[in-house]
Design an enzyme around this catalytic site. Structure first.
Site, PDB file in Angstrom:
ATOM      1  CG  ASP A 152      63.746   6.311 -69.070  1.00  0.00           C
ATOM      2  OD1 ASP A 152      63.019   5.265 -69.900  1.00  0.00           O
ATOM      3  OD2 ASP A 152      63.578   6.251 -68.015  1.00  0.00           O
ATOM      4  NE  ARG A 207      58.830   4.489 -73.060  1.00  0.00           N
ATOM      5  CZ  ARG A 207      59.861   4.251 -72.752  1.00  0.00           C
ATOM      6  NH1 ARG A 207      60.890   5.250 -71.314  1.00  0.00           N
ATOM      7  NH2 ARG A 207      60.347   3.624 -71.093  1.00  0.00           N
ATOM      8  CG  HIS A 239      50.109  10.815 -71.477  1.00  0.00           C
ATOM      9  ND1 HIS A 239      50.813  11.360 -71.597  1.00  0.00           N
ATOM     10  CD2 HIS A 239      49.395   9.868 -71.173  1.00  0.00           C
ATOM     11  CE1 HIS A 239      51.503  10.921 -70.405  1.00  0.00           C
ATOM     12  NE2 HIS A 239      51.148   9.303 -69.710  1.00  0.00           N
TER      13      HIS A 239
END
Ligand code: FAD
Length: 300
Positions: free
Chosen positions: A125, A175, A218
């Site tokens: 991350d 990512r 999202h």
């Protein structure tokens, strides 16, 4: 953010833990590894895969970092022995980055070795901008030995396209997300559309260079623009995956799967759920508003 929303966010520290827990429930798999694995099993039945995150950031003691390392190794063991379709996401500060970078690297390498033994994958991350250089440097060193490791880049940061260019020769697996941390305007875009446009530019640059991308959002606008990009580049589903957070817009998640795309859900579990939850709730005042309602309507 409206004045009401700002007020709600600033009141968050006063909200009783039980109420935060109640409202945060959909975003956290639970306290234990069993809870995390159960959540991924449920998602697998919906056609999703998972990435499992042991909750905890900014630890201050070496023993805590070792405990996190061991829980991650156990997670990799259970993922393999129970046939769970998941990998893991790690945070370098939970593994000691701010205590001693060498300790952090030792912990990460133990996790990487176990991931190799278990034929699994590790995603690092990305945390706030004070850690970006160290994270990318460690990532490069890891890639000298391991292929099963990916990183995260944030489209709010002005540097991210350059970071991609400097990593392309490694066939990096990234990512791409907007970025969760509040960063100064000198290094970060503050305009929502610029953050979105940079997101799409990053995804495009990576895909054009045969780098696998986790499209983590999202934001329906970005999902649609990613669909267009994937169509235009003529890519098969193995070239990328969409990624979402547990509990956030499950309807969108189902639409993405129904449209034939791969989708991975970020599944946080662990005892540090309270810090994670308050951070998520502060990010989204609409949800924080529900906390307030729950607090005022709760029967004590
Ligand atoms: P937004 O415009 O913020 O959100 C679109 C809509 O989604 C909102 O209107 C809201 O309805 C809903 N929504 C979004 N977030 C939430 C939430 N938390 N709670 C409830 N509803 C919400 N950031 C990092 O800095 N480093 C990382 O390593 C990182 N990893 C991530 C991994 C995954 C799989 C995902 C999905 C996100 C990750 N993020 C990470 C967070 C990311 O940077 C954004 O902060 C977050 O995804 C919100 O941006 P968005 O693109 O979804 O768009």
């Amino acid at each position: 953010m409206s004045i009401f929303d700002q007020a709600v966010v600033s009141l968050m520290p006063l909200v009783p833990k039980a109420i935060v827990g109640h409202v945060a429930r959909p975003y956290i798999a639970g306290d234990t590894l069993d809870d995390g694995l159960a959540a991924v099993r449920t998602l697998m039945a919906e056609g999703c895969r998972g990435t499992m995150d042991v909750l905890g950031e900014e630890v201050t003691r070496t023993e805590e970092t070792v405990a996190f390392t061991e829980l991650y190794m156990q997670t990799l063991d259970r993922i393999q022995s129970e046939g769970i379709d998941a990998n893991i996401s790690i945070k370098l500060t939970a593994l000691g980055l701010n205590i001693d970078p060498e300790l952090c690297e030792r912990n990460v390498r133990r996790i990487m070795d176990r991931a190799v033994e278990r034929s699994s994958y590790v995603r690092i991350d990305m945390e706030d901008s004070s850690t970006t250089d160290e994270t990318l440097e460690l990532y490069r060193r890891l890639r000298e030995r391991y292929d099963n490791v990916g990183v995260v880049l944030q489209s709010m940061l002005r540097r991210s396209l350059d970071d991609i260019r400097s990593l392309l020769s490694l066939k990096v697996n990234v990512r791409v997300c907007k970025g969760i941390y509040v960063e100064p305007a000198e290094i970060a875009y503050k305009n929502k559309q610029q953050v979105r446009d940079n997101f799409v530019a990053m995804v495009e640059l990576l895909l054009q260079n045969d780098c696998h991308v986790g499209i983590a959002t999202h934001d329906r606008h970005l999902v649609e623009r990613s669909y267009e990009l994937i169509r235009r580049l003529g890519l098969g589903p193995e070239a990328y995956e969409f990624q979402v957070l547990l509990g956030v817009l499950p309807g969108l998640r189902r639409e993405i799967v129904a449209a034939g795309h791969r989708l991975r859900v970020y599944v946080p579990f662990g005892e540090a759920w309270y810090a994670y939850s308050t951070r998520r709730l502060k990010e989204n005042p609409a949800v924080a508003g529900h906390v307030m309602k729950a607090m005022f309507s709760s029967k004590k």
